[in-house]
Design an enzyme around this catalytic site. Structure first.
Site, mmCIF file in Angstrom:
data_model
loop_
_atom_site.group_PDB
_atom_site.id
_atom_site.type_symbol
_atom_site.label_atom_id
_atom_site.label_comp_id
_atom_site.label_asym_id
_atom_site.label_seq_id
_atom_site.Cartn_x
_atom_site.Cartn_y
_atom_site.Cartn_z
ATOM 1 N N HIS A 155 1.007 -1.125 0.348
ATOM 2 C CA HIS A 155 0.209 -0.088 0.026
ATOM 3 C C HIS A 155 0.786 1.306 0.161
ATOM 4 O O HIS A 155 0.236 1.815 -0.625
ATOM 5 C CB HIS A 155 -0.896 -0.046 1.317
ATOM 6 C CG HIS A 155 -0.538 0.295 2.898
ATOM 7 N ND1 HIS A 155 0.247 -0.029 2.975
ATOM 8 C CD2 HIS A 155 -0.601 1.476 3.296
ATOM 9 C CE1 HIS A 155 0.948 0.603 4.299
ATOM 10 N NE2 HIS A 155 0.710 1.274 4.549
ATOM 11 N N LYS A 194 5.446 5.188 -1.730
ATOM 12 C CA LYS A 194 6.397 6.872 -0.594
ATOM 13 C C LYS A 194 8.144 6.199 -1.043
ATOM 14 O O LYS A 194 8.170 6.721 -0.756
ATOM 15 C CB LYS A 194 6.704 5.862 0.684
ATOM 16 C CG LYS A 194 7.316 6.463 1.651
ATOM 17 C CD LYS A 194 6.758 5.901 3.334
ATOM 18 C CE LYS A 194 7.155 4.869 3.615
ATOM 19 N NZ LYS A 194 7.375 4.056 4.738
#
Length: 343
Positions: free
Chosen positions: A317, A321
Site C-alpha cells: 500500500h 512512498k
C-alpha cells in the site's frame, strides 16, 4: 481473480515492480527494464546462455532492491534531497576529486543557510571514500538479502552485492578488482551506466563514457562487447520506445513460467520491506498493516482468496512512498504547501 485465472510470471512481476525501484534511485521509470535489455544484449555478444543468462536477467531487474536502505542515511549525510543526489551520482565520476567537490557543493544541505552548508561540507570531506563505501554497502547488502528472501540463485544475490565494484579496485564497498568481481556484476555495472548516459545524453555520449572508463570502472572485454551494438539503431529504438515489449520477447521460456501463490506472497513481503526501509520511522509498518487487514477481513467473513489479495495489497500500500525524498518523509516540522504538493 486467482493466479490460475490470470497467468503471471515471476519475471513479469519483478519487471513491473522495478519501476518503483527506479523512483527511489532518482531515475526515470523504466531504468531497470532498459538496463536489463542492455545487459541481455551484452550476454548475447558474450555467448552467455541458459541459467547464467536467466540469473543475469533477474539480477538486473532487482539490482536496486536495496536502494531504499541507504535513503535515510544519505539524507542525514547530505541534508538535502537524496533522490536528486542519487540521480546525480549516476552521471558523475565521484572518484575524481573535482567531480566529488562539485557533487558535494550541489547536494550538501542546499536549502539551508551558508553556515549549515559549510558544516555539512566539512563533515562530508573528512572521509569521502568511506562515506561512499558505507552508503553502497548498505544498499548492495540489502539488495542481495532481498534476492535471497525470494529464493533466487546465489549468483543473483552475488551480482547485486558486487554491483558497484570497479575493474581497477576503486569501486565500492569492498574495492574488489578484475576477475574477483563476478561476471554478472561487471555486466550489471556497465549496463546501468550505459543506460543512464544513453537516456540522459544519447548513445554517442554514452559510448564515449564507456571508452573513457574502460580499464578503470569497466572490464575492457565488456566494453568491446558493448561497442559491437553501438550502431544497432533497431535495438536502441526498442530500448527507448518499447522496452517492456522488447523485454518480453527477450525473456527465456524458463522465466516465463507462471508464478506460484507462495512466490507472489514472497515478492509482496520483500517489497514491503523495501518500502519500510525508506524511513527510519516505518520499520515493519507494512507488515503490521497487512496483519491487521487480514485479521479484520477474516472477522468479517471474507473468503480465503480475497483475504490473500487484501494482504498483498496491504503489503504494497505504501509503494509510492519510494518516490518521496526523505527531506519530506523525515522532516520534523510541518510540511510546506510545496512539499505537500510533491506528495
Amino acid at each position: 481473480m486467482t493466479i490460475s485465472e490470470q497467468p503471471l510470471s515471476l519475471v513479469t512481476l519483478l519487471a513491473s515492480l522495478s519501476y518503483a525501484l527506479d523512483l527511489t534511485e532518482g531515475q526515470p521509470m523504466g531504468h531497470a527494464v532498459r538496463t536489463c535489455l542492455i545487459g541481455l544484449r551484452l550476454a548475447r555478444e558474450l555467448g552467455i546462455v541458459g541459467e547464467e543468462r536467466d540469473n543475469l536477467h533477474l539480477a538486473l531487474l532487482l539490482k536496486d532492491a536495496g536502494c531504499s536502505s541507504n535513503a535515510a542515511r544519505m539524507f542525514a549525510l547530505f541534508g538535502g534531497n537524496e533522490l536528486l543526489a542519487k540521480q546525480d551520482s549516476k552521471i558523475h565520476d565521484w572518484r575524481r576529486m573535482s567531480e566529488a567537490i562539485k557533487f558535494a557543493l550541489r547536494h550538501a544541505a542546499p536549502q539551508e543557510g551558508l553556515a549549515k552548508r559549510i558544516a555539512q561540507l566539512k563533515e562530508l570531506s573528512r572521509q569521502p571514500v568511506r562515506v561512499m563505501d558505507v552508503l553502497t554497502e548498505a544498499r548492495c547488502t540489502r539488495g542481495a538479502e532481498i534476492a535471497n528472501l525470494l529464493g533466487l540463485s546465489p549468483a543473483v544475490s552475488e551480482a547485486i552485492h558486487a554491483l558497484d565494484e570497479h575493474w581497477d579496485g576503486e569501486g565500492a564497498p569492498y574495492h574488489r578488482r578484475g576477475n574477483t568481481i563476478p561476471l554478472l556484476a561487471r555486466i550489471a555495472c556497465l549496463s546501468q551506466t550505459l543506460e543512464v548516459f544513453a537516456t540522459t545524453y544519447g548513445t554517442v555520449r554514452a559510448y564515449k563514457v564507456l571508452a573513457q572508463r574502460s580499464g578503470t570502472w569497466f572490464d575492457p572485454e565488456l566494453v568491446r562487447a558493448a561497442q559491437a551494438f553501438a550502431c544497432d539503431t533497431t535495438f536502441w529504438d526498442g530500448v527507448r520506445n518499447q522496452p517492456e515489449v522488447l523485454l518480453r520477447l527477450k525473456t527465456s521460456e524458463r522465466l516465463h513460467r507462471q508464478v506460484t501463490e507462495a512466490s507472489l506472497d514472497s515478492v509482496c513481503a520483500a517489497f514491503a520491506q523495501i518500502v519500510d526501509a525508506k524511513s527510519s520511522f516505518t520499520g515493519e509498518h507494512s507488515l503490521r498493516v497487512a496483519d491487521y487487514a487480514e485479521q479484520l477481513a477474516k472477522t468479517l467473513g471474507i473468503g480465503e482468496v480475497r483475504c490473500a489479495t487484501l494482504r498483498r495489497a496491504a503489503l504494497l500500500h505504501d509503494l509510492g512512498k519510494l518516490a518521496i525524498p526523505n527531506l519530506i518523509l523525515d522532516k520534523p516540522s510541518r510540511l510546506t504547501d510545496g512539499e505537500k504538493a510533491h506528495h
